[in-house]
Design a protein around this motif. Structure first.
Motif, PDB file in Angstrom:
ATOM      1  N   ILE A 282     -62.323 -61.367  13.232  1.00 25.15           N
ATOM      2  CA  ILE A 282     -62.327 -60.639  13.619  1.00 25.15           C
ATOM      3  C   ILE A 282     -63.144 -60.014  15.851  1.00 25.15           C
ATOM      4  O   ILE A 282     -63.506 -61.540  15.289  1.00 25.15           O
ATOM      5  CB  ILE A 282     -63.577 -59.605  12.976  1.00 25.15           C
ATOM      6  CG1 ILE A 282     -63.800 -58.645  13.373  1.00 25.15           C
ATOM      7  CG2 ILE A 282     -64.972 -60.811  12.909  1.00 25.15           C
ATOM      8  CD1 ILE A 282     -65.287 -57.535  12.569  1.00 25.15           C
ATOM      9  N   LEU A 283     -62.886 -59.295  16.239  1.00 20.80           N
ATOM     10  CA  LEU A 283     -63.219 -59.448  17.640  1.00 20.80           C
ATOM     11  C   LEU A 283     -65.115 -59.717  17.783  1.00 20.80           C
ATOM     12  O   LEU A 283     -65.255 -58.754  16.995  1.00 20.80           O
ATOM     13  CB  LEU A 283     -62.857 -58.847  18.177  1.00 20.80           C
ATOM     14  CG  LEU A 283     -63.865 -58.255  20.331  1.00 20.80           C
ATOM     15  CD1 LEU A 283     -62.435 -59.446  20.516  1.00 20.80           C
ATOM     16  CD2 LEU A 283     -63.017 -57.235  20.242  1.00 20.80           C
TER      17      LEU A 283
ATOM     18  N   ALA B 298     -68.780 -49.815  16.450  1.00 21.29           N
ATOM     19  CA  ALA B 298     -69.929 -49.885  15.532  1.00 21.29           C
ATOM     20  C   ALA B 298     -70.230 -48.497  14.440  1.00 21.29           C
ATOM     21  O   ALA B 298     -70.203 -48.653  12.930  1.00 21.29           O
ATOM     22  CB  ALA B 298     -71.632 -50.265  15.644  1.00 21.29           C
ATOM     23  N   ASN B 299     -69.853 -47.618  15.145  1.00 27.77           N
ATOM     24  CA  ASN B 299     -69.923 -45.468  14.517  1.00 27.77           C
ATOM     25  C   ASN B 299     -68.964 -45.131  13.921  1.00 27.77           C
ATOM     26  O   ASN B 299     -69.137 -44.209  13.700  1.00 27.77           O
ATOM     27  CB  ASN B 299     -71.061 -44.944  14.905  1.00 27.77           C
ATOM     28  CG  ASN B 299     -72.547 -45.360  15.174  1.00 27.77           C
ATOM     29  OD1 ASN B 299     -73.348 -46.293  13.974  1.00 27.77           O
ATOM     30  ND2 ASN B 299     -72.719 -46.197  16.057  1.00 27.77           N
TER      31      ASN B 299
ATOM     32  N   ILE C 199     -66.588 -57.183  23.525  1.00 32.20           N
ATOM     33  CA  ILE C 199     -67.215 -55.878  23.493  1.00 32.20           C
ATOM     34  C   ILE C 199     -68.136 -54.948  24.781  1.00 32.20           C
ATOM     35  O   ILE C 199     -69.154 -55.822  24.673  1.00 32.20           O
ATOM     36  CB  ILE C 199     -67.516 -54.952  22.041  1.00 32.20           C
ATOM     37  CG1 ILE C 199     -66.616 -55.712  20.734  1.00 32.20           C
ATOM     38  CG2 ILE C 199     -67.126 -53.817  21.831  1.00 32.20           C
ATOM     39  CD1 ILE C 199     -66.660 -55.040  19.173  1.00 32.20           C
ATOM     40  N   HIS C 200     -67.307 -54.578  25.287  1.00 28.47           N
ATOM     41  CA  HIS C 200     -68.136 -54.429  26.447  1.00 28.47           C
ATOM     42  C   HIS C 200     -69.651 -53.493  25.465  1.00 28.47           C
ATOM     43  O   HIS C 200     -69.140 -52.618  24.642  1.00 28.47           O
ATOM     44  CB  HIS C 200     -67.745 -53.236  27.229  1.00 28.47           C
ATOM     45  CG  HIS C 200     -68.334 -52.913  28.841  1.00 28.47           C
ATOM     46  ND1 HIS C 200     -69.319 -52.185  28.388  1.00 28.47           N
ATOM     47  CD2 HIS C 200     -67.906 -53.946  29.845  1.00 28.47           C
ATOM     48  CE1 HIS C 200     -69.154 -52.039  29.755  1.00 28.47           C
ATOM     49  NE2 HIS C 200     -69.432 -53.403  30.622  1.00 28.47           N
ATOM     50  N   PRO C 201     -70.623 -53.617  26.493  1.00 29.38           N
ATOM     51  CA  PRO C 201     -71.810 -52.805  25.211  1.00 29.38           C
ATOM     52  C   PRO C 201     -71.971 -51.251  25.568  1.00 29.38           C
ATOM     53  O   PRO C 201     -72.098 -51.130  25.049  1.00 29.38           O
ATOM     54  CB  PRO C 201     -72.746 -53.331  26.280  1.00 29.38           C
ATOM     55  CG  PRO C 201     -72.598 -54.850  27.164  1.00 29.38           C
ATOM     56  CD  PRO C 201     -70.991 -54.568  27.536  1.00 29.38           C
TER      57      PRO C 201
END
Length: 124
Positions: A5-6, A20-21, A11-13
């Motif tokens: 899983i990445l 996540a959502n 993952i860019h902020p």
């Protein structure tokens, strides 16, 4: 063996929240059902394999919670969130005592071997 899983660091902020959502509601609904039920079948309309899984459980006289999300014609984006969460590529997704056991054919093997009965803590 660990599922790939990445990592969040990759993952860019600016997009972490979107990742996540992404359809978090469907994931939370399934998580809640898995926590509240010994057996959960997650499926979709028009797909014969969720029907096969439910029939197998009915034949064993085992209760289960069934959740259905869309069909081949719709809601694939929402279902994709479940695939990303579990890593399981197809439907149904079957959970026994909180453990993803696979799909209908995997369930059939668990029944045939007696392992499903063991997982449920039932005497044969």
């Amino acid at each position: 063996m660990s599922r790939s899983i990445l990592d969040e660091d990759h993952i860019h902020p600016a997009v972490r929240g979107a990742v996540a959502n992404n359809h978090a509601d469907i994931v939370q609904e399934v998580k809640a059902a898995v926590a509240a039920n010994d057996i959960v079948v997650v499926g979709m309309a028009q797909n014969p394999m969720p029907k096969k899984a439910r029939k197998l459980l009915d034949q064993q006289q085992l209760g289960y919670k069934y959740l259905e999300y869309g069909s081949y014609l719709g809601e694939w984006r929402r279902r994709n969130a479940l695939k990303m969460w579990t890593g399981w590529p197809t439907f149904p997704m079957i959970f026994v005592k909180g453990v993803l056991v696979g799909g209908a054919n995997d369930l059939q093997k668990l029944i045939a071997s007696g392992e499903l009965t063991q997982m449920l803590g039932k005497k044969t």
